[in-house]
Design an enzyme around this catalytic site. Sequence first.
Site, PDB file in Angstrom:
ATOM      1  N   ARG A 147      -8.121   3.252 -14.667  1.00 24.10           N
ATOM      2  CA  ARG A 147      -7.875   3.962 -13.404  1.00 24.10           C
ATOM      3  C   ARG A 147      -8.495   5.366 -13.347  1.00 24.10           C
ATOM      4  O   ARG A 147      -9.089   5.719 -12.328  1.00 24.10           O
ATOM      5  CB  ARG A 147      -6.381   4.006 -13.071  1.00 24.10           C
ATOM      6  CG  ARG A 147      -5.755   2.612 -12.880  1.00 24.10           C
ATOM      7  CD  ARG A 147      -4.369   2.652 -12.265  1.00 24.10           C
ATOM      8  NE  ARG A 147      -4.406   3.117 -10.899  1.00 24.10           N
ATOM      9  CZ  ARG A 147      -4.100   4.329 -10.487  1.00 24.10           C
ATOM     10  NH1 ARG A 147      -3.671   5.238 -11.351  1.00 24.10           N
ATOM     11  NH2 ARG A 147      -4.181   4.663  -9.234  1.00 24.10           N
ATOM     12  N   GLY A 151       0.752  -1.242   0.000  1.00 24.01           N
ATOM     13  CA  GLY A 151       0.000   0.000   0.000  1.00 24.01           C
ATOM     14  C   GLY A 151       0.781   1.290   0.000  1.00 24.01           C
ATOM     15  O   GLY A 151       0.184   2.369  -0.083  1.00 24.01           O
ATOM     16  N   ARG A 174       2.057  -1.770  -6.183  1.00 21.57           N
ATOM     17  CA  ARG A 174       2.179  -0.491  -6.870  1.00 21.57           C
ATOM     18  C   ARG A 174       3.585   0.105  -6.745  1.00 21.57           C
ATOM     19  O   ARG A 174       4.114   0.681  -7.702  1.00 21.57           O
ATOM     20  CB  ARG A 174       1.151   0.480  -6.274  1.00 21.57           C
ATOM     21  CG  ARG A 174       1.035   1.807  -6.991  1.00 21.57           C
ATOM     22  CD  ARG A 174       0.168   2.780  -6.192  1.00 21.57           C
ATOM     23  NE  ARG A 174      -1.094   2.202  -5.775  1.00 21.57           N
ATOM     24  CZ  ARG A 174      -2.210   2.234  -6.493  1.00 21.57           C
ATOM     25  NH1 ARG A 174      -2.217   2.837  -7.656  1.00 21.57           N
ATOM     26  NH2 ARG A 174      -3.321   1.693  -6.048  1.00 21.57           N
ATOM     27  N   CYS A 200     -17.652   4.118 -26.318  1.00 21.91           N
ATOM     28  CA  CYS A 200     -18.933   4.813 -26.240  1.00 21.91           C
ATOM     29  C   CYS A 200     -19.428   4.891 -24.800  1.00 21.91           C
ATOM     30  O   CYS A 200     -20.373   4.194 -24.410  1.00 21.91           O
ATOM     31  CB  CYS A 200     -19.938   4.113 -27.137  1.00 21.91           C
ATOM     32  SG  CYS A 200     -19.347   4.062 -28.830  1.00 21.91           S
ATOM     33  N   TYR A 221     -11.089   5.242 -10.354  1.00 22.84           N
ATOM     34  CA  TYR A 221     -10.566   5.805  -9.101  1.00 22.84           C
ATOM     35  C   TYR A 221     -10.345   7.317  -9.174  1.00 22.84           C
ATOM     36  O   TYR A 221      -9.671   7.872  -8.306  1.00 22.84           O
ATOM     37  CB  TYR A 221      -9.205   5.183  -8.750  1.00 22.84           C
ATOM     38  CG  TYR A 221      -9.091   3.685  -8.808  1.00 22.84           C
ATOM     39  CD1 TYR A 221      -9.778   2.875  -7.907  1.00 22.84           C
ATOM     40  CD2 TYR A 221      -8.259   3.081  -9.742  1.00 22.84           C
ATOM     41  CE1 TYR A 221      -9.634   1.490  -7.952  1.00 22.84           C
ATOM     42  CE2 TYR A 221      -8.102   1.696  -9.782  1.00 22.84           C
ATOM     43  CZ  TYR A 221      -8.799   0.906  -8.881  1.00 22.84           C
ATOM     44  OH  TYR A 221      -8.645  -0.442  -8.931  1.00 22.84           O
ATOM     45  N   TYR A 280      -1.807  -1.808 -12.115  1.00 27.81           N
ATOM     46  CA  TYR A 280      -3.267  -1.756 -12.235  1.00 27.81           C
ATOM     47  C   TYR A 280      -3.692  -1.175 -13.587  1.00 27.81           C
ATOM     48  O   TYR A 280      -4.729  -0.521 -13.695  1.00 27.81           O
ATOM     49  CB  TYR A 280      -3.890  -0.989 -11.053  1.00 27.81           C
ATOM     50  CG  TYR A 280      -3.470  -1.588  -9.720  1.00 27.81           C
ATOM     51  CD1 TYR A 280      -3.927  -2.840  -9.349  1.00 27.81           C
ATOM     52  CD2 TYR A 280      -2.579  -0.924  -8.872  1.00 27.81           C
ATOM     53  CE1 TYR A 280      -3.523  -3.422  -8.154  1.00 27.81           C
ATOM     54  CE2 TYR A 280      -2.167  -1.505  -7.676  1.00 27.81           C
ATOM     55  CZ  TYR A 280      -2.651  -2.746  -7.320  1.00 27.81           C
ATOM     56  OH  TYR A 280      -2.242  -3.323  -6.141  1.00 27.81           O
TER      57      TYR A 280
END
Length: 424
Positions: A314, A239, A278, A346, A318, A375
């Site tokens: 993303r 994290g 990440r 679309c 997010y 991600y």
Amino acid sequence: MNEFTVEGGALHAEKVALADIAREVGTPFYCYSRAAFEERYQTFSSIFEGTPHLLCYAMKANSNQAILTTLARLGAGMDVVSEGELRRALAAGVPGEKIVFSGVGKTEPEMAFALDAGILCFNVESEPELEHLSQVAVAKGTRARISVRVNPDVDAGTHAKISTGTYANKFGIPIDEAPRVYERAAKLPGIEITGVDMHIGSQITDLKPFDRATARLAALARQLMGQGHKLTHIDVGGGLGVVYQRDNRPPPSPHDYAQTILKHTGGLGLKLVFEHGRLLAANSGVLVTSVIYVKQGAGKRFVIVDAAMNDLIRPTLYDAYHEITTVQSPATGAKLGKVDIVGPVCESGDYLAQNRDLPPVESGDLLAVHSAGAYGAVQAGEYNTRPLIPEVLVDGERWAVVRARPSYEAMIRADIVPPWLALK
Ligand SMILES: *Cc1c(COP(=O)(O)O)cnc(C)c1O
């Protein structure tokens, strides 16, 4: 350190011009730097040198076999969340004893497969899971090594869709209930307690949540050991955030993060396990896309590119910010203008950036969407029957396609029209 740099007015991945790859592979494509993955892995490892630890890369961030192989060769472990990921990790040469299995919905076949692979630890997220796991292990005449994933009820202060450490979400067992659950686990015939575990969220840019949560987890470990449970490791999850937007306050360095963790875990005598994804992957990749059209709307200018939300979700999912630059540096003095950078899908939600300053671009120009190594490709889909985009790995002056673009024929053939429906 950055492996994506401008040289001679052209953006490169290590020693390779992205425009050269685009010419051969076509756009859009993901491009990863092998050196970037290695550098980030080694930086993290060197900080914890002298402390027994294992970095289990959270492979859901980027699970391309070439990336997993890169990390496996450096000695990384893996954090998997499905049998498919476990199979990928094993195929990349990661030994079972370096693999932890997370996730709230492990099925019995997945448990059986992971037991056969001899994984280091199941991170158990509920009591029903604990019981099923015990039964599966007993049926195999073995015991499953486990940690209970506890929820320390700490708000990671990150986006709601990537926050996992408060009582409002589905992950883990409330930390207050953990001692009772460990008592129960100790009585189950197919269970061997080996550790404690947490993961409080993703893209965390402040040390305080790590500080609070690690204090709670370490206190739990101490209490459990005091009650006679034999622990060997403490898994503090992943994290740690990365830089997406250069002018924002930078996230804590791995060094400062390490001080925060070690402050609480130092005296425990337990091996540290991490699950960062990440941190290794995000800034080790870019997405390269071509401008199709520039469209002047009523009051808004749209740069329509050939990458879309199905390739990189993303921004839509997010509200994520990705820096976007031209691959060819703009002429000196080029005036910036506000644009939305959008894809052809679309959906109104199909954008890569909104109200962004960009130099003038025209059809055919290449753009780079930065920090797209985590991600990105893993969340891609074929919505609008758009082929999954290729992935390229650069290593110094050499590069290779590490996942090819599928043909339209292969995409269409994947569906099956039953004979009783087919046109005569
Ligand atoms: C997603 C996830 C991680 C990795 O999170 P990052 O922010 O990519 O470091 C680690 N552990 C678990 C259980 C996860 O679900």
